[in-house]
Design a protein around this motif. Structure first.
Motif, mmCIF file in Angstrom:
data_model
loop_
_atom_site.group_PDB
_atom_site.id
_atom_site.type_symbol
_atom_site.label_atom_id
_atom_site.label_comp_id
_atom_site.label_asym_id
_atom_site.label_seq_id
_atom_site.Cartn_x
_atom_site.Cartn_y
_atom_site.Cartn_z
ATOM 1 N N TYR A 89 0.416 -0.792 -0.210
ATOM 2 C CA TYR A 89 -0.003 0.196 -0.219
ATOM 3 C C TYR A 89 0.709 1.525 0.295
ATOM 4 N N GLY A 90 1.917 1.015 -0.190
ATOM 5 C CA GLY A 90 3.704 2.235 -0.692
ATOM 6 C C GLY A 90 3.283 2.558 1.031
ATOM 7 N N ILE A 91 3.225 1.682 1.564
ATOM 8 C CA ILE A 91 3.666 2.657 3.207
ATOM 9 C C ILE A 91 4.950 1.826 3.774
ATOM 10 N N GLU A 92 6.060 2.396 4.250
ATOM 11 C CA GLU A 92 7.570 1.985 4.393
ATOM 12 C C GLU A 92 7.485 1.730 5.793
ATOM 13 N N LEU A 93 7.515 0.944 6.274
ATOM 14 C CA LEU A 93 7.462 0.679 7.929
ATOM 15 C C LEU A 93 8.525 0.492 8.728
ATOM 16 N N LYS A 94 9.091 1.660 8.943
ATOM 17 C CA LYS A 94 10.653 1.781 9.896
ATOM 18 C C LYS A 94 10.348 2.012 10.962
ATOM 19 N N GLY A 95 11.281 1.098 11.922
ATOM 20 C CA GLY A 95 12.006 2.091 12.674
ATOM 21 C C GLY A 95 11.338 0.561 13.882
ATOM 22 N N ILE A 96 11.527 -1.089 12.724
ATOM 23 C CA ILE A 96 11.033 -1.858 13.672
ATOM 24 C C ILE A 96 12.165 -2.255 14.753
ATOM 25 N N ASP A 97 11.745 -2.307 16.134
ATOM 26 C CA ASP A 97 13.059 -3.168 16.502
ATOM 27 C C ASP A 97 12.922 -4.076 17.410
ATOM 28 N N PHE A 98 11.664 -5.175 17.247
ATOM 29 C CA PHE A 98 11.518 -6.428 17.799
ATOM 30 C C PHE A 98 10.004 -7.236 17.178
ATOM 31 N N ASP A 99 11.221 -8.971 16.842
ATOM 32 C CA ASP A 99 9.963 -9.841 16.129
ATOM 33 C C ASP A 99 10.133 -10.589 17.252
ATOM 34 N N ILE A 100 9.288 -11.293 17.649
ATOM 35 C CA ILE A 100 8.479 -12.083 18.152
ATOM 36 C C ILE A 100 8.296 -13.460 17.701
ATOM 37 N N TRP A 101 8.584 -13.090 16.623
ATOM 38 C CA TRP A 101 8.325 -14.529 16.084
ATOM 39 C C TRP A 101 10.659 -14.918 15.566
ATOM 40 N N LEU A 102 10.350 -13.820 15.223
ATOM 41 C CA LEU A 102 12.096 -14.574 15.166
ATOM 42 C C LEU A 102 13.124 -14.953 16.011
ATOM 43 N N ALA A 103 12.504 -14.114 16.912
ATOM 44 C CA ALA A 103 12.981 -14.514 18.924
ATOM 45 C C ALA A 103 12.930 -15.412 19.063
ATOM 46 N N SER A 104 11.891 -15.875 19.194
ATOM 47 C CA SER A 104 11.107 -16.878 19.321
ATOM 48 C C SER A 104 11.512 -18.624 18.951
ATOM 49 N N TYR A 105 11.849 -18.114 17.381
ATOM 50 C CA TYR A 105 12.916 -19.580 16.832
ATOM 51 C C TYR A 105 14.529 -19.169 17.321
ATOM 52 N N LEU A 106 15.226 -17.790 17.413
ATOM 53 C CA LEU A 106 16.617 -18.277 18.095
ATOM 54 C C LEU A 106 16.318 -18.886 19.204
ATOM 55 N N VAL A 141 3.394 -19.231 18.687
ATOM 56 C CA VAL A 141 4.664 -18.675 19.717
ATOM 57 C C VAL A 141 4.006 -18.089 20.622
ATOM 58 N N ALA A 142 3.148 -17.770 21.803
ATOM 59 C CA ALA A 142 2.691 -16.566 23.077
ATOM 60 C C ALA A 142 3.100 -17.722 24.343
ATOM 61 N N LYS A 143 2.190 -18.726 23.878
ATOM 62 C CA LYS A 143 2.118 -19.922 24.919
ATOM 63 C C LYS A 143 2.963 -20.530 25.094
ATOM 64 N N ALA A 153 9.609 -8.538 26.533
ATOM 65 C CA ALA A 153 10.327 -8.708 27.928
ATOM 66 C C ALA A 153 10.585 -10.021 27.811
ATOM 67 N N ILE A 154 9.823 -10.993 27.530
ATOM 68 C CA ILE A 154 10.456 -12.655 28.050
ATOM 69 C C ILE A 154 11.452 -12.346 26.890
ATOM 70 N N CYS A 155 10.752 -12.644 26.259
ATOM 71 C CA CYS A 155 11.903 -13.477 25.291
ATOM 72 C C CYS A 155 13.371 -12.584 24.625
ATOM 73 N N LEU A 156 13.691 -11.535 25.285
ATOM 74 C CA LEU A 156 14.899 -10.399 25.121
ATOM 75 C C LEU A 156 15.662 -11.099 27.014
ATOM 76 N N LYS A 157 14.852 -11.276 28.024
ATOM 77 C CA LYS A 157 16.005 -11.795 28.563
ATOM 78 C C LYS A 157 16.206 -12.788 28.770
ATOM 79 N N GLU A 158 14.990 -13.898 27.902
ATOM 80 C CA GLU A 158 15.912 -15.305 27.690
ATOM 81 C C GLU A 158 17.426 -15.599 26.350
ATOM 82 N N MET A 159 16.755 -14.208 25.506
ATOM 83 C CA MET A 159 18.025 -14.243 24.398
ATOM 84 C C MET A 159 19.810 -13.601 25.118
#
Length: 875
Positions: free
Chosen positions: A382-399, A412-414, A458-464
């Motif tokens: 839709y022509g919108i450039e999302l900027k400023g992403i500083d966390f991705d819960i899906w990737l964090a969970s994968y790592l 993922v939440a569970k 917060a949970i994933c950051l701590k674990e990572m």
DNA sequence: TAGTTCACGC
DNA sequence: GACGTACGTGAACTAA
């Protein structure tokens, strides 16, 4: 109501369970067999005994009052295995969840606590049941008290009532103590009288009633030798009896009435079972999920008109699409959650709003999301450039644990302890029934996702952080997600006409081969059906079935190759298969996913799927386009640059995995080989066969190559034997000789397996992690798999780390140098660019440089490259 | 619709 | 109570 108390000897039952059951693991490598056995017993007790009161007693500390009597008490006993001790906290958690009292007391053993309570309980009119794996406890049996001792296994028990004890030994419960005084107990290191065993002890007690009476009338004992023994060791008998007697006067700060068994916490139990991987028990739970499924509503506001006040500098943002392919899927809506509240925003309301666009594109407005790549592409449409992403819960969970493979946000939440989000399947349905329900229903669902991202973060950051994976996350995977978004978005141009041409040709050839096969087989049948093909080959034509599958004869290529000399039809079938594969998967398959307008293909790289850290590619899979056989390789002629002024430029790492191995194993010889830039398969052959480089013949090189392949992919001796067409034993010998030739590699393999057993996981160069619960399995095959995984994952995973790092470096370099060249694809050890002809010279220098310098190893990384008008020509 | 078999890449 | 042979994706078939 009749009061009934069950008293459980916690340590004893856990021990029994531990040794009775195979060493089970949950998916994080924690052992669970004792917890499982304990739970099984507990469930059985609850169901069959229906106690009103319940207590589990544990031993506390190492020394008890008995050590004062006898310093050697329980001496020589083996240390509790760590695989068991790590399970006690879970048992205690579980008891807590069940609302069952547990107790331990310094200086006393569980026995004594149970002895004291059983007496109290009897006095208070309880019926008492005692559960233990230790027969000592049978001394507590009485009219009101039954002692249940585990027999074989854990739920199979023997009930000791006074009558049963009389029947079995001819003794009263109290005499059990005397018996032990005489015969001793090797497990507790109670000496007893030397030379007196169970038989003699029982005989003596039947005659003299107790140790005291016996000792005062030793003269009456028959047998001179026995008399002597008793005289000589009378003090041992007395002391042993004292040690064996369970104390019934432990100072307790509670009464039995306080041990009432009340309520259990089903939610907690569910979570624990889940964590422990007790799937069979989960099913037996009284559907606590469904009960809990009267799910807590997330409160949110519906936003139709944007205003800046909605946004805080840090927010969670969620974009929902209910179809899988985000390149086309309609957007269902957005949710935003931050300091000012939680909002649901219908899709149209957002994408048309200038205020929204401004917020999305403002880098200083930080966003936490679920699947950054998907979110970026969804908005870009839709022509919108999302900027400023500083966390991705899906990737964090994968790592944190790549093996979990959660299927949606709720999963993922569970995984991280948040269960307030419903599974997508519940809200949208699955398969053909999947659809958007009324807005009210899905708005709340979407809002609930945004609402919990912050908490999960917060949970994933701590674990990572604990895993030292923050750098991996912030410097590698998250930036890579944005690069992959660009690659996917850019797509690859396809020469549709070329594909169609090839399709026409293949179609004709397939028809010819088909007729030939029918003629040779003497009948028409569906060649694509393994079942029908099997019938023709093995039943009708009577060829020898070489291998069987679950459902019948195997008709796989390696079987057919063996059959080829026996019947002419076989080679045609192989040919038919090969052409058919090209036609269906690559010609028709690719044509199906080409954008009809732009003639571009937009794959999706899955960044959170493989166990090793590699990417995967789907719809279409551009990581398995044929190359090995010339006929298939021609498919690559259809992959072209966007315009005539550009070329396809491919750069691949040469032997990256083996170089990584040389580095992590620190193997002198292997390092040397790479420092001299030798042909590694020839070098390996020379080392393994103990010949000079120039004496390596093509067969030796072929075998060495297969061994190297095996090292890189962690295949078994079985796998190697298959690929070389030799016996398993010969393959094992090869591997053995390889490891002798490279002692550094051997040492690495041993070390990595040992560490994996200790820690339960292995890591890569950049701290990617893979848990390997199989590695402690008692099952030979499973353990073998675990060991190979442990050896292979750091190699393959580190190689994946390196090329990901190179991708980031390359893209940064392109930007910095203001080049128009674009990264299009990654194929595990290869990067494919589209390069304007004017930039070819620059890229020839720049790409290998960046890739080779991605990390610094003890061996150089080497990159080969090539380019041409199509992907085919970039060879 | 789910599971099996086969084949392609690295 | 044994688990199945590097890991992925996808097509076709088959049985429900």
């Amino acid at each position: 109501m009749n009061k009934k108390i069950v008293l459980i000897d916690g340590n004893s039952v856990a021990y029994r369970a531990f040794f009775a059951l195979p060493l089970l693991n949950n998916n994080k490598g924690v052992h669970t067999n004792a917890v499982y056995g304990f739970t099984m017993m507990l469930l059985k007790v609850l169901e069959e005994e229906k106690p009103t009161h319940l207590l589990v007693a544990f031993d506390a500390g190492k020394t008890t009052f008995r050590h004062k009597t006898y310093g050697e008490y329980k001496g020589g006993r083996q240390k509790t295995p760590p695989e068991l001790s790590e399970q006690f906290p879970y048992i205690r958690e579980l008891l807590k969840a069940y609302g069952i009292a547990q107790y331990e007391l310094e200086n006393y053993e569980a026995d004594d606590i149970i002895g004291t309570l059983s007496q109290q309980a009897e006095e208070h009119g309880f019926e008492v049941k005692i559960y233990s794996g230790d027969k000592d406890l049978t001394q507590l049996a009485s009219d009101a008290t039954t002692v249940c001792i585990t027999k074989k296994g854990i739920t199979d028990i023997e009930e000791y009532t006074p009558a049963h004890i009389d029947e079995k030994y001819g003794l009263t419960p109290a005499q059990i103590i005397d018996m032990k005084g005489l015969m001793g107990d090797s497990s507790d290191n109670i000496p007893g009288v030397p030379g007196v065993g169970e038989k003699t002890a029982i005989k003596l007690l039947k005659q003299f009633d107790s140790v005291e009476k016996l000792l005062s009338s030793i003269d009456e004992v028959s047998g001179k030798k026995l008399q002597e023994k008793l005289r000589e060791h009378r003090h041992l008998a007395e002391m042993s009896k004292e040690l064996a007697a369970i104390l019934r006067e432990v100072p307790l700060d509670f009464t039995v009435d306080s041990l009432e068994y009340k309520e259990r916490d089903n939610e907690k139990i569910y979570e624990l079972f889940k964590e422990l991987g007790f799937n069979s028990l989960l099913e037996k739970l009284d559907h606590p999920v469904e009960e809990a499924a009267i799910h807590e509503k997330t409160s949110y506001e519906l936003v139709t008109e944007w205003n800046e006040e909605l946004f805080t500098d840090d927010s969670s943002f969620y974009l929902e699409m209910i179809a899988e392919n985000y390149h086309h899927a309609p957007i269902a809506g957005f949710a935003l959650s931050g300091g000012n509240g939680t909002y649901f925003i219908p899709a149209e309301a957002a994408v048309q709003s200038a205020v929204f666009k401004e917020w999305a594109e403002d880098e200083t407005k930080r966003k936490s999301v679920y699947d950054a790549k998907r979110t970026v592409i969804g908005l870009r449409r839709y022509g919108i450039e999302l900027k400023g992403i500083d966390f991705d819960i899906w990737l964090a969970s994968y790592l944190l644990n790549p093996s979990e493979s959660p299927e949606d946000f709720a999963a993922v939440a569970k995984l991280h302890g948040v269960s307030s989000v419903q599974p997508d399947e519940v809200v949208y349905g699955k398969g053909a029934k999947r659809k958007l329900p009324e807005q009210e229903q899905y708005a709340e669902h979407i809002a609930s996702k945004a609402a919990v991202i912050e908490k999960l973060k917060a949970i994933c950051l701590k674990e990572m952080e604990e895993n030292q994976q923050l750098e991996l996350f912030y410097e590698l995977e998250l930036p890579l997600a944005l690069i992959l978004a660009d690659m996917e978005w850019e797509g690859v141009q396809v020469d549709v006409n070329r594909l169609k041409e090839m399709g026409e040709e293949l179609k004709g050839r397939l028809a010819d081969i088909e007729q030939t096969i029918y003629a040779l087989a003497g009948t028409e049948f569906n060649i694509n059906s393994p079942k029908q093909l099997g019938t023709i080959l093995f039943d009708k034509l009577g060829l020898p079935p070489i291998k069987k599958t679950k459902t019948g004869y195997s008709t796989s290529a390696d079987v057919l190759e063996k059959l080829a000399p026996s019947h002419e039809v076989v080679e045609h079938i192989l040919n038919y298969r090969q052409i058919g594969k090209l036609q269906s998967t690559y010609i028709e398959g690719l044509l199906k996913v080409v954008d009809p307008e732009t003639h571009k293909i937009h794959t999706r790289f899955n960044q959170a799927l493989t166990q090793t850290g590699r990417l995967s590619s789907a719809e279409p899979n551009l990581q398995n386009i044929p190359i090995r056989l010339e006929e298939g390789r021609k498919i690559r002629q259809a992959f072209v640059p966007e315009d005539d002024d550009s070329v396809i430029f491919a750069a691949d790492y040469s032997q990256i995995e083996l170089r990584v191995l040389a580095h992590i194993a620190d193997d002198e010889k292997l390092i040397e080989a790479f420092l001299h830039d030798l042909d590694i398969h020839t070098a390996t052959a020379a080392d393994v066969f103990h010949v000079k480089q120039d004496e390596v013949d093509s067969n030796m090189r072929r075998q060495a190559k297969a061994v190297n392949f095996g090292i890189v992919y962690g295949i078994s001796d079985y796998g190697l034997s298959q690929s070389l067409g030799i016996t398993r034993k010969e393959a094992a010998t090869f591997i053995e000789r390889y490891l002798q030739s490279y002692p550094g590699v051997k040492e690495y393999m041993d070390t990595v397996v040992r560490e994996a057993k200790e820690k339960g996981f292995v890591t890569t160069l950049l701290q990617r992690r893979r848990y390997i619960p199989e590695i402690t399995s008692r099952n030979f095959n499973l353990r073998g798999f675990g060991e190979r995984t442990a050896m292979n994952t750091p190699i393959q995973g580190s190689a994946a780390d390196i090329i990901k790092k190179a991708m980031i470096a390359a893209v940064e370099k392109l930007e910095k140098e203001k080049l128009k060249s674009k990264l299009l694809l990654q194929v595990h050890d290869e990067l494919i660019f589209e390069v304007p002809k004017s930039e070819i010279e620059t890229m020839k220098r720049l790409v290998p440089e960046v890739m080779e310098q991605a990390v610094k190893l003890k061996v150089p990384l080497k990159v080969d490259y090539s380019y041409g008008p199509t992907w085919y020509d970039a060879k």
